[in-house]
Design a protein around this motif. Structure first.
Motif, short mmCIF file in Angstrom:
data_model
loop_
_atom_site.label_atom_id
_atom_site.label_comp_id
_atom_site.label_asym_id
_atom_site.label_seq_id
_atom_site.Cartn_x
_atom_site.Cartn_y
_atom_site.Cartn_z
N LYS A 1 -68.33 -31.39 20.03
CA LYS A 1 -67.88 -32.15 21.13
C LYS A 1 -66.37 -32.27 21.27
CE LYS A 1 -71.68 -35.23 22.04
NZ LYS A 1 -72.16 -36.61 22.71
N PRO B 1 -62.87 -33.57 22.69
CA PRO B 1 -62.42 -34.94 22.93
C PRO B 1 -61.90 -34.76 24.77
CG PRO B 1 -60.94 -34.07 21.59
CD PRO B 1 -62.09 -33.07 21.79
N SER B 2 -62.08 -35.92 25.31
CA SER B 2 -61.62 -36.09 26.64
C SER B 2 -60.31 -35.75 26.97
CB SER B 2 -62.17 -37.49 27.45
OG SER B 2 -61.14 -38.36 26.72
N LYS B 3 -59.86 -35.29 28.06
CA LYS B 3 -58.48 -35.16 28.41
C LYS B 3 -57.79 -36.38 28.33
CE LYS B 3 -55.30 -32.90 31.66
NZ LYS B 3 -54.29 -33.10 30.66
N GLU B 4 -58.15 -37.45 28.59
CA GLU B 4 -57.73 -38.87 28.57
C GLU B 4 -57.30 -39.11 27.16
OE1 GLU B 4 -60.26 -38.31 30.33
OE2 GLU B 4 -59.46 -38.38 32.36
N PHE B 5 -58.19 -38.88 26.11
CA PHE B 5 -58.07 -39.21 24.94
C PHE B 5 -57.00 -38.10 23.91
CE2 PHE B 5 -59.05 -38.45 20.35
CZ PHE B 5 -59.08 -39.65 19.74
N SER B 6 -57.15 -36.79 24.46
CA SER B 6 -56.16 -36.03 23.92
C SER B 6 -54.71 -36.26 24.16
CB SER B 6 -56.64 -34.55 24.53
OG SER B 6 -55.83 -33.38 24.09
N ASP B 7 -54.69 -36.69 25.74
CA ASP B 7 -53.35 -36.98 26.17
C ASP B 7 -52.59 -38.13 25.40
OD1 ASP B 7 -53.35 -34.87 27.90
OD2 ASP B 7 -54.02 -36.00 29.77
#
Length: 47
Positions: free
Chosen positions: A29, A31-37
């Protein structure tokens, strides 16, 4: 299916849900863009 090794139902199940039945690759999976940012922002603060 044409060779008679699997039924039409087995073929349709494989065809519509292929990634679940593929044992030759490892799926991960992303990671979401929010988590990555948030992670990148946190790493920049630690510099």
């Amino acid at each position: 299916m044409e060779a008679g090794q699997i039924t039409k139902e087995e073929y349709d199940r494989w065809r519509y849900r292929y990634p679940e039945f593929d044992g030759s690759q490892i799926w991960a999976k992303v990671p979401s863009k929010e988590f990555s940012d948030a992670l990148i922002k946190n790493l920049e603060i630690d510099k």
